[in-house]
Write a protein that holds these residues in place. Structure first.
Motif, short mmCIF file in Angstrom:
data_model
loop_
_atom_site.label_atom_id
_atom_site.label_comp_id
_atom_site.label_asym_id
_atom_site.label_seq_id
_atom_site.Cartn_x
_atom_site.Cartn_y
_atom_site.Cartn_z
N VAL A 270 -3.11 1.82 -14.69
CA VAL A 270 -3.27 2.10 -13.17
C VAL A 270 -2.54 3.69 -13.23
CG1 VAL A 270 -4.28 2.01 -11.85
CG2 VAL A 270 -5.07 0.06 -14.05
N LEU A 271 -1.35 2.94 -12.65
CA LEU A 271 -1.18 3.97 -11.86
C LEU A 271 -0.65 5.94 -12.72
CD1 LEU A 271 1.92 2.35 -9.80
CD2 LEU A 271 -0.37 3.19 -9.38
N ARG A 272 0.13 5.36 -13.24
CA ARG A 272 0.40 6.91 -14.53
C ARG A 272 -1.69 8.03 -14.39
NH1 ARG A 272 2.47 3.16 -18.17
NH2 ARG A 272 4.64 3.55 -17.94
N ARG A 273 -2.50 6.65 -14.48
CA ARG A 273 -3.54 7.30 -15.04
C ARG A 273 -4.09 7.88 -13.37
NH1 ARG A 273 -9.69 4.19 -15.62
NH2 ARG A 273 -11.33 5.91 -15.33
N MET A 274 -3.94 7.46 -12.45
CA MET A 274 -4.17 8.20 -11.13
C MET A 274 -2.80 9.08 -10.88
SD MET A 274 -5.15 4.66 -8.04
CE MET A 274 -6.76 3.85 -8.30
N GLN A 275 -2.33 9.01 -11.36
CA GLN A 275 -1.31 10.27 -11.22
C GLN A 275 -1.78 11.91 -11.68
OE1 GLN A 275 2.49 10.33 -13.33
NE2 GLN A 275 3.81 11.63 -12.18
N GLY A 276 -2.39 11.34 -12.90
CA GLY A 276 -3.04 12.20 -13.96
C GLY A 276 -4.32 12.78 -13.41
N GLU A 277 -4.97 11.91 -12.09
CA GLU A 277 -5.89 12.52 -11.48
C GLU A 277 -6.24 12.96 -10.51
OE1 GLU A 277 -8.31 8.78 -11.95
OE2 GLU A 277 -9.65 9.40 -13.86
N GLY A 278 -4.30 13.39 -9.89
CA GLY A 278 -4.47 13.56 -8.20
C GLY A 278 -4.38 12.89 -7.59
N PHE A 279 -4.74 11.30 -7.71
CA PHE A 279 -4.83 10.15 -6.36
C PHE A 279 -3.54 9.79 -6.20
CE2 PHE A 279 -9.17 9.42 -8.58
CZ PHE A 279 -9.23 10.65 -8.25
N VAL A 280 -2.85 10.22 -7.21
CA VAL A 280 -0.67 9.11 -6.66
C VAL A 280 0.08 9.71 -7.38
CG1 VAL A 280 -1.69 7.40 -6.35
CG2 VAL A 280 -0.54 7.70 -8.76
N ASP A 281 1.04 10.32 -6.30
CA ASP A 281 2.40 10.69 -6.86
C ASP A 281 3.12 9.88 -7.61
OD1 ASP A 281 1.97 13.78 -6.82
OD2 ASP A 281 2.52 13.85 -4.28
N ILE A 282 4.11 10.12 -8.60
CA ILE A 282 5.02 9.08 -9.04
C ILE A 282 6.16 10.26 -8.69
CG2 ILE A 282 6.20 8.34 -10.37
CD1 ILE A 282 3.39 7.43 -11.58
N LEU A 283 6.88 9.51 -7.85
CA LEU A 283 8.54 10.83 -7.55
C LEU A 283 9.67 9.38 -7.87
CD1 LEU A 283 6.83 11.15 -3.86
CD2 LEU A 283 6.37 12.90 -5.81
N PRO A 284 10.35 10.13 -8.18
CA PRO A 284 11.93 9.83 -8.42
C PRO A 284 12.62 8.78 -7.77
CG PRO A 284 12.54 12.09 -9.56
CD PRO A 284 10.80 11.99 -8.47
N ASN A 285 13.11 7.81 -8.12
CA ASN A 285 13.42 6.93 -6.61
C ASN A 285 13.08 6.00 -5.61
OD1 ASN A 285 15.58 7.38 -7.85
ND2 ASN A 285 16.78 9.53 -7.04
N LYS A 286 11.45 6.64 -5.79
CA LYS A 286 10.80 6.56 -4.70
C LYS A 286 9.60 5.42 -5.15
CE LYS A 286 8.62 8.03 0.03
NZ LYS A 286 8.57 9.78 0.40
N GLY A 287 8.86 5.70 -6.79
CA GLY A 287 7.66 5.55 -7.01
C GLY A 287 6.81 5.92 -6.75
#
Length: 222
Positions: A52-69
């Motif tokens: 779900v987080l990957r999907r939301m990243q693709g839709e621009g709703f979340v960023d997945i950042l190194p060492n931060k999640g």
């Protein structure tokens, strides 16, 4: 196949639940979404949470950042403006067709949604956004162009996410109701020209109202 369908259903349910919490403001821009916390909060295993987080990243709703999640993307005036610029193209396209070709039962459905909007408490912003999306979504989904309707739905979801912390004033709600009524009258009269005039004013007014809110929240530099 059955197991995969069940997993997909679980991921979709989790996606919609987290999305709703963002739109309701329970989760805000800048908040970290820790997998362990989400597993505990929503009662799902880590695997669907990651998907779900990957999907939301693709839709621009979340960023997945190194060492931060995962971090919820904060409201961005440029993003909201870009969404509205496309909606200003799509909405007239839909309403003109609807005014000419919509079946009476489709107009009846809009009237039922409109009654629910008018009856909402002024502080029920989530309910207003959901019903307003249902109103305009009924028009979009009636159109023969499925690709355009799907694009509209993606944009509308993104707008609800990015504008979740922005208020809709009682005055604006009243204007929404009045402009919906004007749209309904244009549909009953099979008047695409009038429908286009109303929706153009309607979308522009929504953007102005959100722009004022963004300035009030310091999201614009000037």
């Amino acid at each position: 196949m059955v197991e995969r369908d069940v997993a997909q259903d679980q991921e979709q349910t989790l996606y919609l639940t987290i999305l709703e919490d963002i739109i309701r403001g329970k989760i805000s821009g800048g908040d970290r979404l820790k997998i362990s916390a989400l597993v505990k909060e929503y009662g799902h295993s880590a695997s669907p949470v990651r998907e779900v987080l990957r999907r939301m990243q693709g839709e621009g709703f979340v960023d997945i950042l190194p060492n931060k999640g995962a971090v919820v993307v904060a409201a961005n005036p440029n993003t909201i403006q870009n969404i509205f610029e496309v909606l200003q193209l799509l909405e007239p396209y839909f309403v003109e067709w609807f005014a000419e070709y919509a079946l009476p039962e489709s107009i009846d459905k809009l009237e039922e949604i409109q009654k629910k909007i008018a009856a909402l408490d002024d502080d029920d912003l989530y309910g207003l956004r959901q019903l307003d999306t249902e109103f305009h979504g009924t028009i979009a989904d009636s159109h023969y162009n499925d690709a355009a309707a799907a694009t509209w739905r993606r944009l509308r979801t993104a707008l609800m996410v990015h504008a979740s912390r922005l208020r809709i004033s009682p005055t604006r709600k009243l204007t929404i109701v009045e402009e919906h009524e004007a749209l309904l009258q244009a549909f009953r009269d099979n008047d695409p020209v009038r429908a286009r005039e109303v929706i153009t004013k309607h979308v522009s007014g929504s953007f102005r109202q959100l722009s004022q809110q963004m300035r009030a929240h310091g999201l614009y530099n000037s």
